[in-house]
Design an enzyme around this catalytic site. Structure first.
Site, PDB file in Angstrom:
ATOM      1  N   CYS A   2       0.839  -1.199   0.000  1.00 33.34           N
ATOM      2  CA  CYS A   2       0.000   0.000   0.000  1.00 33.34           C
ATOM      3  C   CYS A   2       0.878   1.255   0.000  1.00 33.34           C
ATOM      4  O   CYS A   2       2.080   1.187   0.182  1.00 33.34           O
ATOM      5  CB  CYS A   2      -0.860   0.004   1.259  1.00 33.34           C
ATOM      6  N   ARG A  27       3.368   0.594  -7.402  1.00 32.34           N
ATOM      7  CA  ARG A  27       3.423  -0.476  -6.408  1.00 32.34           C
ATOM      8  C   ARG A  27       2.200  -1.374  -6.485  1.00 32.34           C
ATOM      9  O   ARG A  27       2.135  -2.406  -5.829  1.00 32.34           O
ATOM     10  CB  ARG A  27       3.514   0.122  -5.013  1.00 32.34           C
ATOM     11  N   TRP A  74      -3.500  -2.141  -1.256  1.00 27.47           N
ATOM     12  CA  TRP A  74      -3.312  -3.423  -1.921  1.00 27.47           C
ATOM     13  C   TRP A  74      -3.832  -4.448  -0.924  1.00 27.47           C
ATOM     14  O   TRP A  74      -3.191  -4.746   0.076  1.00 27.47           O
ATOM     15  CB  TRP A  74      -1.835  -3.649  -2.242  1.00 27.47           C
ATOM     16  N   ASN A 100      -0.230   0.936   6.453  1.00 26.04           N
ATOM     17  CA  ASN A 100       0.461  -0.087   5.650  1.00 26.04           C
ATOM     18  C   ASN A 100       0.912  -1.161   6.621  1.00 26.04           C
ATOM     19  O   ASN A 100       1.373  -0.850   7.725  1.00 26.04           O
ATOM     20  CB  ASN A 100       1.719   0.495   4.973  1.00 26.04           C
ATOM     21  N   GLY A 101       0.813  -2.427   6.214  1.00 23.31           N
ATOM     22  CA  GLY A 101       1.313  -3.515   7.057  1.00 23.31           C
ATOM     23  C   GLY A 101       0.229  -4.546   7.309  1.00 23.31           C
ATOM     24  O   GLY A 101      -0.855  -4.499   6.741  1.00 23.31           O
ATOM     25  N   GLU A 487      11.883 -24.325 -12.876  1.00 23.80           N
ATOM     26  CA  GLU A 487      11.669 -22.888 -12.651  1.00 23.80           C
ATOM     27  C   GLU A 487      12.882 -22.097 -13.126  1.00 23.80           C
ATOM     28  O   GLU A 487      12.760 -21.045 -13.745  1.00 23.80           O
ATOM     29  CB  GLU A 487      11.374 -22.633 -11.176  1.00 23.80           C
ATOM     30  N   LYS A 491      12.728 -19.176 -15.958  1.00 26.50           N
ATOM     31  CA  LYS A 491      13.217 -17.810 -15.715  1.00 26.50           C
ATOM     32  C   LYS A 491      14.161 -17.383 -16.835  1.00 26.50           C
ATOM     33  O   LYS A 491      14.059 -16.299 -17.382  1.00 26.50           O
ATOM     34  CB  LYS A 491      13.937 -17.734 -14.365  1.00 26.50           C
ATOM     35  N   GLU A 494      12.241 -16.927 -20.244  1.00 25.20           N
ATOM     36  CA  GLU A 494      11.268 -15.839 -20.411  1.00 25.20           C
ATOM     37  C   GLU A 494      11.897 -14.455 -20.344  1.00 25.20           C
ATOM     38  O   GLU A 494      11.344 -13.512 -20.899  1.00 25.20           O
ATOM     39  CB  GLU A 494      10.121 -15.967 -19.424  1.00 25.20           C
ATOM     40  N   HIS A 510      18.184 -40.326 -20.791  1.00 21.48           N
ATOM     41  CA  HIS A 510      17.148 -40.816 -21.737  1.00 21.48           C
ATOM     42  C   HIS A 510      16.964 -39.849 -22.898  1.00 21.48           C
ATOM     43  O   HIS A 510      15.849 -39.640 -23.364  1.00 21.48           O
ATOM     44  CB  HIS A 510      15.842 -41.044 -20.973  1.00 21.48           C
ATOM     45  N   LYS A 609       1.948 -10.025 -17.672  1.00 17.20           N
ATOM     46  CA  LYS A 609       2.059 -10.402 -16.262  1.00 17.20           C
ATOM     47  C   LYS A 609       0.930 -11.350 -15.873  1.00 17.20           C
ATOM     48  O   LYS A 609       1.107 -12.243 -15.085  1.00 17.20           O
ATOM     49  CB  LYS A 609       2.032  -9.161 -15.367  1.00 17.20           C
TER      50      LYS A 609
HETATM   51  C1  AGP Z   1       6.264 -16.805 -14.511  1.00 16.90           C
HETATM   52  O1  AGP Z   1       7.480 -16.094 -14.394  1.00 16.90           O
HETATM   53  C2  AGP Z   1       5.441 -16.325 -15.677  1.00 16.90           C
HETATM   54  N1  AGP Z   1       5.181 -14.929 -15.581  1.00 16.90           N
HETATM   55  C3  AGP Z   1       4.186 -17.180 -15.908  1.00 16.90           C
HETATM   56  O2  AGP Z   1       4.612 -18.498 -16.155  1.00 16.90           O
HETATM   57  C4  AGP Z   1       3.177 -17.218 -14.749  1.00 16.90           C
HETATM   58  O3  AGP Z   1       3.710 -17.952 -13.665  1.00 16.90           O
HETATM   59  C5  AGP Z   1       1.909 -17.912 -15.241  1.00 16.90           C
HETATM   60  O4  AGP Z   1       1.351 -17.142 -16.289  1.00 16.90           O
HETATM   61  C6  AGP Z   1       0.856 -18.105 -14.136  1.00 16.90           C
HETATM   62  O5  AGP Z   1       0.473 -16.856 -13.656  1.00 16.90           O
HETATM   63  P1  AGP Z   1      -0.393 -16.794 -12.296  1.00 16.90           P
HETATM   64  O6  AGP Z   1       0.456 -17.350 -11.207  1.00 16.90           O
HETATM   65  O7  AGP Z   1      -0.700 -15.345 -12.107  1.00 16.90           O
HETATM   66  O8  AGP Z   1      -1.633 -17.616 -12.500  1.00 16.90           O
END
Ligand code: AGP
Length: 614
Positions: A2, A27, A74, A100-101, A487, A491, A494, A510, A609
């Protein structure tokens, strides 16, 4: 997170606090509000949605008040709504608070105050602050600032607050514990804010409130006291950062800022939820289904992307601790195949944004089949959060960078807690539970030390520099670290647009081992655990074929340094909690390679996002 802005001085306070809130928009927030002294009381204006809505509402203000506080919320407790937006008031409307908090003990405080006759009008934790101050002030024994101090001493959790009091119209009361707050010092004016970005337009002179400080702020004076009510001399510092740098907290990218926020966000994911004495957790969001979960016969976890990787870790944890069969599914597959879900089973959906179309569709498919669906979500009040039968929030705060980092580790932390809760229902002993709780408590500090080491030595950045031109990577891990390998590969893909594959280390033989050459680094997660010797064998297989090896290993492991070209050491902890620690080098390696390759780290090409389309 927030945002707080307060103003007292000679200007029209409304445009100042609105402008300040706009500086904090990055934010992330879901509602906004402000309060100001009208001369014969305090007016409160709140909106659900963006600041532009607040701007429309304040057009009706005729006079030019010179004292105001404002807030962007938030949501953490209570859905995003106009009612839950800050400021919040006491019963009389004479005490107005923005906060905030997170107040961990707000339920107990709310119950106590309700029994004392206070009437609550919102679902938030914040509202208890206003009523608590009223409670301490109402008997007239204490000056107002001491009533504020007394109220804050009852709070367990974190706060940054700004308070208006109708009977003291030329003062703003500000306090800080665990949530940043500063005071911009102008000429016969002061601007209180949770972030320097809100004051930098008016002054570069700021006073950062230390933990436990309470400040009584007028236009020409600041009286500060500490927790012992001893006077503290305000220390004026200069803001040197540019506005853009300030919004990123001094980091070059939001992604890096969010990587470094993880000690705090992991702590927030634990806050108020650990039952140390009984070696278990309190997950109030699931409490209506404890009986159901006690007898649950199978669990399906469905998600997308990084959240799907967290789900895979959840599978290992729940099966290990609770011996409940778990199946993990990509949400995009789950929704279109004919998933067989029977009575007595349960579905968990994991989502940072709470708006991912595939995950939402999977949730609805599961509900159509009549089983309870539980959410592990970051954004409060999001569609997925609202449509699940119950769930838990991860409290990671807004995640701005498209590449998920802090949300991932907080998702894993919540899955640790869910697995422990289920485990303690299904024979996981108190002794084991206490051990695991003790390990979870260590994680934020271990991550903080790891990040401090990297900030000081830059070892991962140096590795990234050496391999920045490679166009293919293998990421390999076993057990709970296999999803971390996935993961790490995601990272890198992407944000740097480099091809990377994540695999269970044993699977390499394999097929993928055919990819190995001197330009294809293999990133191994090889921390000490029951599978360590097996992964050493996998490392030797790649080493024999001339592939460069980057290993994430446990501090003190000298053996691996004889095999790997580079070793990133991480602290020792129970293997079950290691994914939250081994994820950090994965994030940093991808970040530094992306920066070196000049990609748009916070908004990588082709990505959003929140994927709200199929
Ligand atoms: C992860 O770095 C990506 N931005 C993407 O894979 C993301 O995790 C995926 O779209 C799921 O998003 P969500 O957790 O908001 O559902």
């Amino acid at each position: 997170m927030c945002g707080i802005v307060g103003y007292i001085g000679k200007r029209d306070a409304i445009p100042v606090v609105i402008d300040g809130l706009k500086r904090l928009e990055y934010r992330g927030y879901d509602s906004a509000g402000l309060a100001y002294h009208t001369g014969d009381g305090i007016e409160v204006i709140k909106v659900l949605g963006k600041i532009i809505g607040l701007e429309k509402e304040v057009e009706r203000i005729d006079d030019k008040p010179t004292v105001a506080v404002a807030h962007t919320r938030w949501a953490t407790h209570g859905e995003p709504s106009e009612m839950n937006a800050h400021p919040h008031t006491d019963c009389t409307g004479k005490i107005v608070v923005v906060h905030n908090g997170i107040i961990e003990n707000y339920r107990a405080l709310r119950q106590y105050l309700t029994e004392r006759g206070h009437k609550f009008t919102t679902e938030t934790d914040t509202e208890v602050i206003a009523h608590l101050i009223e409670e301490f002030y109402s008997d007239g024994e204490l000056p107002f600032w001491k009533a504020v101090r007394s109220a804050l001493s009852e709070i367990e959790g974190t706060y940054g607050i700004a308070v208006l009091f109708e009977d003291e119209p030329r003062k703003i009361f500000a306090a800080r514990h665990g949530s940043p707050l500063l005071i911009g010092a102008g000429d016969d004016e002061h601007i209180i804010a949770s972030d320097a970005a809100a004051v930098v337009r008016y002054t570069d002179r700021v006073i950062y409130l230390d933990e436990g400080t309470l400040a009584t702020v007028s236009e020409d004076s600041i009286i500060m006291s500490n927790l012992n009510e001893e006077l503290v001399t305000p220390k004026i510092e200069r803001i040197s950062m540019t506005l853009s740098e300030i919004e990123k907290g001094g980091f070059d990218h939001f992604m890096l800022k969010e990587i470094f926020e993880q000690p705090v966000t992991l702590q927030n994911a634990l806050r108020g939820r650990l039952n140390i004495e009984e070696g278990t957790v309190r997950l109030n969001g699931l409490e209506n289904y404890f009986d159901y979960l006690h007898d649950v016969e199978r669990i399906i976890i469905t998600a997308c992307g990084t959240s799907w990787h967290a789900a895979l870790i959840g599978e290992y944890l729940i099966e290990e601790l609770a011996q409940i069969p778990v199946e993990v599914d990509y949400a995009s597959e789950f929704r279109y195949r004919s998933p067989v879900i029977r009575e007595g089973e349960a579905v968990f959906v994991i989502s940072q944004s709470g708006e991912t179309a595939d995950t939402l569709a999977a949730l609805r498919e599961a509900k159509r089949q009549g089983v309870p669906v539980f959410g592990v979500v970051n954004v409060v009040g999001s569609t997925i959060a609202r449509e699940t039968d119950a769930g838990v929030y991860i409290h990671a705060g807004p995640e701005i960078g498209v590449a998920s980092t802090k949300a991932f580790t907080s998702q894993v932390m919540l899955l640790e807690e869910i697995a422990l809760l289920l485990g303690r229902m299904h024979g996981y002993s108190m002794a084991h539970g206490k051990h695991l709780v003790g390990e979870l408590i260590r994680v934020p500090a271990l991550v903080e030390n790891l990040l401090k080491q990297e900030k000081k030595k830059g070892k991962i950045r140096a590795i990234a520099k050496e391999y920045q031109r490679c166009n293919n990577y293998l990421y390999l891990g076993r057990g709970v670290n296999f999803p971390v390998a996935l993961e790490g590969a995601l990272k890198l893909k992407e944000i740097s647009y480099v091809h990377a594959e994540g695999y269970p280390a044993a699977e390499m033989k394999h097929g993928p081992i055919a990819l190995i050459d001197k330009n294809t680094p293999a990133v191994f997660i090889a921390t000490e655990d029951p599978l360590y010797d097996k992964i050493i064998s996998n490392i030797e297989e790649i080493r024999a074929r001339g592939g460069p090896i980057i290993a994430v290993a446990t501090e003190g492991d000298n053996r691996i340094s004889e095999l790997a070209n580079h070793v990133i050491y991480v602290p020792q902890a129970d293997p079950l909690v290691m994914p939250m620690i081994t994820a950090i080098p994965m994030q940093l390696l991808a970040y530094h390679i992306a920066v070196l390759r000049g990609t748009n780290v916070d908004q990588p090409r082709n990505l959003a996002k929140s994927v709200t389309v199929e």
